[in-house]
Design an enzyme around this catalytic site. Structure first.
Site, PDB file in Angstrom:
ATOM      1  N   LYS A   1      -3.560  -0.795   7.893  1.00  0.00           N
ATOM      2  CA  LYS A   1      -2.879   0.391   7.361  1.00  0.00           C
ATOM      3  C   LYS A   1      -3.219   0.629   5.884  1.00  0.00           C
ATOM      4  O   LYS A   1      -3.735  -0.268   5.204  1.00  0.00           O
ATOM      5  CB  LYS A   1      -1.371   0.229   7.561  1.00  0.00           C
ATOM      6  CG  LYS A   1      -0.966   0.136   9.040  1.00  0.00           C
ATOM      7  CD  LYS A   1       0.547   0.177   9.186  1.00  0.00           C
ATOM      8  CE  LYS A   1       0.956   0.110  10.644  1.00  0.00           C
ATOM      9  NZ  LYS A   1       2.411   0.331  10.810  1.00  0.00           N
TER      10      LYS A   1
ATOM     11  N   TYR B   1       1.450   8.824  16.575  1.00  0.00           N
ATOM     12  CA  TYR B   1       2.787   8.225  16.646  1.00  0.00           C
ATOM     13  C   TYR B   1       3.793   9.143  17.350  1.00  0.00           C
ATOM     14  O   TYR B   1       5.004   9.015  17.121  1.00  0.00           O
ATOM     15  CB  TYR B   1       3.270   7.866  15.242  1.00  0.00           C
ATOM     16  CG  TYR B   1       2.662   6.584  14.699  1.00  0.00           C
ATOM     17  CD1 TYR B   1       2.985   5.342  15.252  1.00  0.00           C
ATOM     18  CD2 TYR B   1       1.780   6.603  13.628  1.00  0.00           C
ATOM     19  CE1 TYR B   1       2.446   4.158  14.761  1.00  0.00           C
ATOM     20  CE2 TYR B   1       1.233   5.421  13.119  1.00  0.00           C
ATOM     21  CZ  TYR B   1       1.579   4.208  13.698  1.00  0.00           C
ATOM     22  OH  TYR B   1       1.053   3.030  13.206  1.00  0.00           O
TER      23      TYR B   1
ATOM     24  N   ASN C   1       3.581  -2.016   6.608  1.00  0.00           N
ATOM     25  CA  ASN C   1       3.539  -3.363   7.190  1.00  0.00           C
ATOM     26  C   ASN C   1       2.126  -3.830   7.569  1.00  0.00           C
ATOM     27  O   ASN C   1       1.946  -4.584   8.510  1.00  0.00           O
ATOM     28  CB  ASN C   1       4.529  -3.485   8.351  1.00  0.00           C
ATOM     29  CG  ASN C   1       4.187  -2.585   9.517  1.00  0.00           C
ATOM     30  OD1 ASN C   1       3.268  -1.774   9.436  1.00  0.00           O
ATOM     31  ND2 ASN C   1       4.896  -2.733  10.612  1.00  0.00           N
TER      32      ASN C   1
ATOM     33  N   HIS D   1      -1.149  -2.289  12.441  1.00  0.00           N
ATOM     34  CA  HIS D   1      -0.552  -1.810  13.691  1.00  0.00           C
ATOM     35  C   HIS D   1      -1.154  -2.615  14.826  1.00  0.00           C
ATOM     36  O   HIS D   1      -2.333  -2.966  14.779  1.00  0.00           O
ATOM     37  CB  HIS D   1      -0.886  -0.321  13.876  1.00  0.00           C
ATOM     38  CG  HIS D   1      -0.620   0.164  15.273  1.00  0.00           C
ATOM     39  ND1 HIS D   1       0.632   0.488  15.713  1.00  0.00           N
ATOM     40  CD2 HIS D   1      -1.451   0.344  16.328  1.00  0.00           C
ATOM     41  CE1 HIS D   1       0.562   0.844  16.990  1.00  0.00           C
ATOM     42  NE2 HIS D   1      -0.696   0.775  17.386  1.00  0.00           N
TER      43      HIS D   1
ATOM     44  N   GLU E   1      -4.652   4.363  22.775  1.00  0.00           N
ATOM     45  CA  GLU E   1      -4.895   4.372  21.339  1.00  0.00           C
ATOM     46  C   GLU E   1      -6.374   4.162  21.024  1.00  0.00           C
ATOM     47  O   GLU E   1      -6.911   4.785  20.098  1.00  0.00           O
ATOM     48  CB  GLU E   1      -4.023   3.299  20.668  1.00  0.00           C
ATOM     49  CG  GLU E   1      -2.539   3.644  20.772  1.00  0.00           C
ATOM     50  CD  GLU E   1      -1.610   2.531  20.302  1.00  0.00           C
ATOM     51  OE1 GLU E   1      -2.084   1.512  19.773  1.00  0.00           O
ATOM     52  OE2 GLU E   1      -0.381   2.702  20.461  1.00  0.00           O
TER      53      GLU E   1
HETATM   54  P1  CMP Z   1       3.610   0.089  14.100  1.00  0.00           P
HETATM   55  O1  CMP Z   1       3.303  -1.151  14.846  1.00  0.00           O
HETATM   56  O2  CMP Z   1       2.486   0.831  13.498  1.00  0.00           O
HETATM   57  O3  CMP Z   1       4.413   1.096  15.077  1.00  0.00           O
HETATM   58  C1  CMP Z   1       5.387   2.005  14.598  1.00  0.00           C
HETATM   59  C2  CMP Z   1       5.657   1.878  13.150  1.00  0.00           C
HETATM   60  O4  CMP Z   1       6.829   2.478  12.686  1.00  0.00           O
HETATM   61  C3  CMP Z   1       5.845   0.423  12.814  1.00  0.00           C
HETATM   62  O5  CMP Z   1       4.620  -0.278  12.933  1.00  0.00           O
HETATM   63  C4  CMP Z   1       6.439   0.495  11.424  1.00  0.00           C
HETATM   64  O6  CMP Z   1       5.459   0.559  10.403  1.00  0.00           O
HETATM   65  C5  CMP Z   1       7.170   1.825  11.475  1.00  0.00           C
HETATM   66  N1  CMP Z   1       8.602   1.571  11.428  1.00  0.00           N
HETATM   67  C6  CMP Z   1       9.338   0.945  12.347  1.00  0.00           C
HETATM   68  N2  CMP Z   1      10.621   0.878  11.949  1.00  0.00           N
HETATM   69  C7  CMP Z   1      10.682   1.480  10.736  1.00  0.00           C
HETATM   70  C8  CMP Z   1      11.722   1.733   9.814  1.00  0.00           C
HETATM   71  N3  CMP Z   1      12.974   1.338  10.058  1.00  0.00           N
HETATM   72  N4  CMP Z   1      11.412   2.382   8.675  1.00  0.00           N
HETATM   73  C9  CMP Z   1      10.136   2.781   8.426  1.00  0.00           C
HETATM   74  N5  CMP Z   1       9.103   2.579   9.284  1.00  0.00           N
HETATM   75  C10 CMP Z   1       9.365   1.926  10.420  1.00  0.00           C
END
Ligand code: CMP
Length: 139
Positions: free
Chosen positions: A10, A50, A113, A116, A127
């Site tokens: 990311k 998403y 984070n 993904h 995806e």
């Molecule tokens: P990802 O695995 O990319 O799939 C969905 C994403 O939504 C997840 O990782 C997080 O980065 C994001 N996400 C999930 N929960 C939250 C939250 N409470 N606040 C902000 N982003 C979130």
């Protein structure tokens, strides 16, 4: 043929210079990179990717972040790829991620984070197809 999963490094991890370290961990965990590209998602493309989270309160924040800078998209091949990759990256919230996992090492918070990982075989295929033409996947 082994299973596949789909991942993105990311924008937070790309801008922090963690591409190489993350790819090294992916390789050392036994995944074979069968497709890879660096690109920047438009807000629209991030929204489409998403789509399943459209109704979530964090959707707008998520798609703005995911379109804020370059990402590295990849398709990874390994037995049990989806589950093993989710173990390697750790919990969505890095505060809850096991020590040594990619998110424990490189993620900032639950939104930014670092990586993904697809959550099912079906989503991994969807995806992968979203980011790569069949001629760009080398299995
Ligand atoms: P990802 O695995 O990319 O799939 C969905 C994403 O939504 C997840 O990782 C997080 O980065 C994001 N996400 C999930 N929960 C939250 C939250 N409470 N606040 C902000 N982003 C979130």
């Amino acid at each position: 043929m082994s299973d596949i999963t789909f991942t993105m490094i990311k924008p937070d991890a790309v801008s922090a210079g963690h591409i190489g370290a993350i790819l090294k961990k992916i390789n050392e965990a036994g995944f074979r990179i069968v497709a890879m590209k660096m690109s920047k998602l438009s807000l629209e493309k991030a929204g489409e990717f998403y789509e399943i989270h459209r109704e979530r309160p964090f959707y707008r924040e998520l798609i703005e972040f995911m379109s804020s800078g370059p990402i590295v998209a990849a398709v990874l091949e390994k037995e049990n790829a989806v589950e093993d990759f989710r173990t390697l990256i750790g919990a969505t919230n890095p505060a809850e991620a096991e020590p040594g996992t990619i998110r424990a090492l490189y993620a900032r918070d639950v939104g930014e984070n670092a990586v993904h990982g697809a959550d099912s075989d079906e989503n991994a295929r969807r995806e992968a197809g979203f980011h790569f033409a069949t001629t760009e996947i080398f299995r």
